[in-house]
Enzyme design. Sequence first.
Site, short mmCIF file in Angstrom:
data_model
loop_
_atom_site.label_atom_id
_atom_site.label_comp_id
_atom_site.label_asym_id
_atom_site.label_seq_id
_atom_site.Cartn_x
_atom_site.Cartn_y
_atom_site.Cartn_z
N TYR A 143 0.55 -1.13 0.26
CA TYR A 143 -0.23 -0.15 0.52
C TYR A 143 0.79 1.29 0.08
O TYR A 143 0.36 2.54 -0.13
CB TYR A 143 -0.90 0.09 1.16
N LYS A 194 4.18 -14.92 1.67
CA LYS A 194 3.90 -15.86 0.48
C LYS A 194 5.30 -16.42 0.29
O LYS A 194 5.54 -15.94 -0.84
CB LYS A 194 3.11 -15.37 -0.56
N ASP A 227 -2.49 -18.02 1.82
CA ASP A 227 -3.85 -18.16 0.93
C ASP A 227 -3.94 -19.56 1.93
O ASP A 227 -5.35 -19.89 1.97
CB ASP A 227 -3.85 -19.20 -0.34
N ASP A 251 -4.66 -7.06 5.86
CA ASP A 251 -6.08 -6.73 5.31
C ASP A 251 -7.52 -7.47 5.29
O ASP A 251 -7.99 -7.69 5.74
CB ASP A 251 -5.40 -5.50 4.53
N ASP A 255 -9.98 -9.34 8.05
CA ASP A 255 -11.63 -9.40 8.31
C ASP A 255 -12.28 -10.68 8.17
O ASP A 255 -13.42 -10.29 8.22
CB ASP A 255 -11.44 -8.22 6.27
#
Length: 373
Positions: A143, A194, A227, A251, A255
């Site tokens: 970001y 990852k 993942d 992020d 959530d």
Amino acid sequence: MASNRNLLMLPGDGIGPEVMNEVRKIIAWMGKKRAVGFDIKEDLVGGAALDKHGVPLSDDAMKAALEADAVLFGSVGGPKWDTADFSKKPERGLLRLRKEMDLFANLRPAKVFDALVDASSLKPEIVKGLDLMIIRELTSGVYFGEPRGRHTNARGEVEAFDTQRYTAPEIRRVCAVAFELARKRKNKVLSAEKANVMYTGVLWREEATKLHKESYSDVALSHMYADALAMQLLRSPKDFDVIVTDNLFGDILSDEASMLTGSLGLLPSASLGAPDATGRRKALYEPIHGSAPDIAGKGLANPIAQTLSYGMMLRYSFDLGNEADLVEKAVENVLAAGYRTGDLLVGGKTDGIKKVGTQEMGDAIVKELDRLV
Ligand code: NAD
């Protein structure tokens, strides 16, 4: 009551001031019944600040935040300011606070209250007793990484790009927060990245492992690809205690985890900076929900997320673990007694349920605090 605890309250917009008012009742109770006082300043943020000062956070409010031991934040935004210039959007006030206070570690607990086990989208046996903490790196990663932008490439195609970038110190400081927190919980950290496909993932895993070996070998550390973790959070969320991950994965995963618990109106968060010479960290506490313009001003908002944000502040900024436990217990008992704001009325269950508004919920929590001590 005079104290050496400096608190800045920024209620903001929409339901922010309404739910903050309920926290004021608990602050007053703590002062009276537990001799826990604060030196409180209050200021405007978001649309309220824009209306008064022409900016979503004044320099004075920013200075007060930098000087405070903790900032208790409500929520910002609303349709009135949707057309504001990008640089003046209410959310820019919050982003300025995060940036200038260098709040790099975002703590998002996901805890399921027994009374609300049916509010989860997962089966009760999977989420009953769930209590995990996700720590998301908040000030770096994709970001913020440069270069970023869009252009027309040599083939004449429009192309957009972002850069995922992490330094070793950025990874180490957020992992240190995770290890320290785990020591006060179940002593388990899962680090997610990852590393199979990303250089930043490889560095993340290396630095987490090195730091663990150097300073935190008493804590159990494991690693998982982000993942795979997204799947495991749905399959077996109770396997986890503290999860630490980067800005982008954090992020999304935080959530996902929050939805395991039911309503937005229940979820607090903390954002922490680096410790100063005295060991105290800059810190901002806020519910994860927004300003809920659809219910603002109607007395319908659930004050529990704001209340639990205050509880996190007691625990993490002021080392008042017993008082934080009291606040959490009072919330738990009030829910167990059947008190529900509208957002918590799930599945049409009505037996023993008392539908209440914002103030009644706040009053019930204070009454329960009284009963508990
Ligand atoms: P939201 O979180 O404000 O609301 C989403 C839904 O959840 C709404 O139906 C709302 O009524 C409900 N809800 C949220 N909090 C609740 C509570 N405490 N009690 C009962 N119900 C609750 O998200 P949104 O609707 O996407 O955004 C509304 C505004 O808030 C926008 O301007 C957005 O930019 C802003 N926002 C601010 C923050 C923040 O201040 N940190 C975070 C998210 C959104």
